[in-house]
Design an enzyme around this catalytic site. Sequence first.
Site, PDB file in Angstrom:
ATOM      1  N   HIS A 134     -23.293  -9.942 -71.041  1.00 54.88           N
ATOM      2  CA  HIS A 134     -23.333 -10.898 -72.151  1.00 54.88           C
ATOM      3  C   HIS A 134     -24.301 -12.032 -71.807  1.00 54.88           C
ATOM      4  O   HIS A 134     -24.384 -12.456 -70.664  1.00 54.88           O
ATOM      5  CB  HIS A 134     -21.931 -11.444 -72.437  1.00 54.88           C
ATOM      6  CG  HIS A 134     -21.895 -12.166 -73.748  1.00 54.88           C
ATOM      7  ND1 HIS A 134     -22.335 -13.464 -73.881  1.00 54.88           N
ATOM      8  CD2 HIS A 134     -21.543 -11.757 -74.984  1.00 54.88           C
ATOM      9  CE1 HIS A 134     -22.230 -13.815 -75.156  1.00 54.88           C
ATOM     10  NE2 HIS A 134     -21.761 -12.800 -75.854  1.00 54.88           N
ATOM     11  N   GLY A 192     -23.574 -17.880 -81.945  1.00 56.62           N
ATOM     12  CA  GLY A 192     -22.863 -19.134 -82.154  1.00 56.62           C
ATOM     13  C   GLY A 192     -23.688 -20.192 -82.857  1.00 56.62           C
ATOM     14  O   GLY A 192     -23.324 -21.360 -82.880  1.00 56.62           O
ATOM     15  N   ASN A 242     -15.282 -10.297 -79.309  1.00 63.87           N
ATOM     16  CA  ASN A 242     -15.375 -10.931 -77.993  1.00 63.87           C
ATOM     17  C   ASN A 242     -14.770 -12.326 -78.127  1.00 63.87           C
ATOM     18  O   ASN A 242     -15.385 -13.216 -78.703  1.00 63.87           O
ATOM     19  CB  ASN A 242     -16.856 -11.002 -77.581  1.00 63.87           C
ATOM     20  CG  ASN A 242     -17.043 -11.749 -76.275  1.00 63.87           C
ATOM     21  OD1 ASN A 242     -16.069 -12.062 -75.573  1.00 63.87           O
ATOM     22  ND2 ASN A 242     -18.282 -12.040 -75.934  1.00 63.87           N
ATOM     23  N   SER A 301     -23.597 -14.312 -84.812  1.00 63.34           N
ATOM     24  CA  SER A 301     -23.212 -14.931 -86.080  1.00 63.34           C
ATOM     25  C   SER A 301     -22.914 -13.931 -87.197  1.00 63.34           C
ATOM     26  O   SER A 301     -23.234 -14.174 -88.360  1.00 63.34           O
ATOM     27  CB  SER A 301     -24.272 -15.950 -86.536  1.00 63.34           C
ATOM     28  OG  SER A 301     -24.385 -16.979 -85.580  1.00 63.34           O
ATOM     29  N   LYS A 327     -14.209 -14.483 -75.887  1.00 66.75           N
ATOM     30  CA  LYS A 327     -14.772 -15.458 -74.930  1.00 66.75           C
ATOM     31  C   LYS A 327     -13.638 -16.261 -74.294  1.00 66.75           C
ATOM     32  O   LYS A 327     -12.562 -15.717 -74.078  1.00 66.75           O
ATOM     33  CB  LYS A 327     -15.824 -16.331 -75.624  1.00 66.75           C
ATOM     34  CG  LYS A 327     -16.862 -15.466 -76.376  1.00 66.75           C
ATOM     35  CD  LYS A 327     -18.054 -16.221 -76.867  1.00 66.75           C
ATOM     36  CE  LYS A 327     -19.007 -15.275 -77.587  1.00 66.75           C
ATOM     37  NZ  LYS A 327     -20.239 -15.900 -78.026  1.00 66.75           N
ATOM     38  N   GLU A 353     -27.789  -8.484 -78.846  1.00 67.69           N
ATOM     39  CA  GLU A 353     -27.404  -9.826 -79.281  1.00 67.69           C
ATOM     40  C   GLU A 353     -28.552 -10.799 -79.018  1.00 67.69           C
ATOM     41  O   GLU A 353     -28.697 -11.297 -77.892  1.00 67.69           O
ATOM     42  CB  GLU A 353     -26.165 -10.296 -78.505  1.00 67.69           C
ATOM     43  CG  GLU A 353     -24.945  -9.415 -78.702  1.00 67.69           C
ATOM     44  CD  GLU A 353     -23.647 -10.171 -78.390  1.00 67.69           C
ATOM     45  OE1 GLU A 353     -22.794 -10.247 -79.287  1.00 67.69           O
ATOM     46  OE2 GLU A 353     -23.506 -10.687 -77.279  1.00 67.69           O
ATOM     47  N   GLU A 365     -24.124 -15.092 -72.208  1.00 70.71           N
ATOM     48  CA  GLU A 365     -23.498 -16.268 -71.575  1.00 70.71           C
ATOM     49  C   GLU A 365     -23.297 -16.021 -70.081  1.00 70.71           C
ATOM     50  O   GLU A 365     -23.405 -16.943 -69.271  1.00 70.71           O
ATOM     51  CB  GLU A 365     -22.172 -16.595 -72.286  1.00 70.71           C
ATOM     52  CG  GLU A 365     -22.444 -17.201 -73.661  1.00 70.71           C
ATOM     53  CD  GLU A 365     -21.409 -16.871 -74.723  1.00 70.71           C
ATOM     54  OE1 GLU A 365     -20.287 -16.464 -74.368  1.00 70.71           O
ATOM     55  OE2 GLU A 365     -21.738 -17.019 -75.916  1.00 70.71           O
TER      56      GLU A 365
HETATM   57  P1  13P Z   1     -20.893 -15.316 -82.514  1.00 70.94           P
HETATM   58  O1  13P Z   1     -20.408 -14.220 -83.433  1.00 70.94           O
HETATM   59  O2  13P Z   1     -19.944 -16.465 -82.388  1.00 70.94           O
HETATM   60  O3  13P Z   1     -22.294 -15.734 -82.833  1.00 70.94           O
HETATM   61  O4  13P Z   1     -20.967 -14.665 -81.036  1.00 70.94           O
HETATM   62  C1  13P Z   1     -21.564 -13.442 -80.855  1.00 70.94           C
HETATM   63  C2  13P Z   1     -21.287 -12.990 -79.478  1.00 70.94           C
HETATM   64  O5  13P Z   1     -21.726 -13.594 -78.511  1.00 70.94           O
HETATM   65  C3  13P Z   1     -20.420 -11.820 -79.295  1.00 70.94           C
HETATM   66  O6  13P Z   1     -20.444 -11.369 -77.989  1.00 70.94           O
END
Ligand code: 13P
Length: 250
Positions: A94, A172, A9, A212, A11, A166, A96
């Site tokens: 997601h 992150g 992803n 992560s 983003k 997740e 976010e």
């Molecule tokens: P990270 O791997 O940067 O923690 O992000 C995970 C994520 O949100 C994938 O959709």
Amino acid sequence: MRKQIVAGNWKMNCDLAETEALLNALKSQIIPESTQVMVAPPYTNLQHAFQSVKDHPITVAAQNMHQAENGAYTGEVSAAMLKSVGIKHVILGHSERRAYFGENNALLAEKVATALRHDMTVIFCFGEELTDRQHGREFDVVKDQLKHGIFQISENDWKQVILAYEPVWAIGTGETASPEQAQEMHAFIRRTIAEHFSEATAKEVSILYGGSVKPGNATEIFGKEDVDGGLIGGASLDAESFMAIVNAFK
Ligand code: 13P
């Protein structure tokens, strides 16, 4: 046999030149046949990405889409628009999107229905926040997200669904769920699907872990029985790290 999947992803990262460079780097690598590899660049680069990997075993997914067919929804993109540039996979739910754009379970249920109506595959994301885990309610929160966001689909629709657990506190942050925590939750998710649908469906759905995941921890996490791969954020922006994760299955 359910599929092993590693999805990146991206983003809100990678302009067109960067997208091209990252895809070229991935295309120069051998993708193991046993693993489905996906990338999800931003909307503006989807058409380019789809064309670029046409002859490679890499699937391009969108990071979001609107629930309506079309109309006065300034700034939004529909399922038909994605399909028209070759995109058949979409990430929905997601954390976010839930946190910054107010997406809730009811809205996500609509998005899921629209995507499935267009015969797309949905990568459905969900997971608890840190305070949920601190209060011991992570299983209730996850069950609620599943029940109200995706359990309205038919048994047959599950063929078009990939789940991505997740935990928000691991996204992150550099902090991952331990392989045991991931396994415990993935087994719970599978049991919950078995209870509401069937054992057979629960066995077949791929459940990815996200939060992560890095080359250094992927093998241990992917080694767990109910973890079928990962949804990767930061580490998917570097071809070498992403490929190391793709190759992390034992
Ligand atoms: P990270 O791997 O940067 O923690 O992000 C995970 C994520 O949100 C994938 O959709």
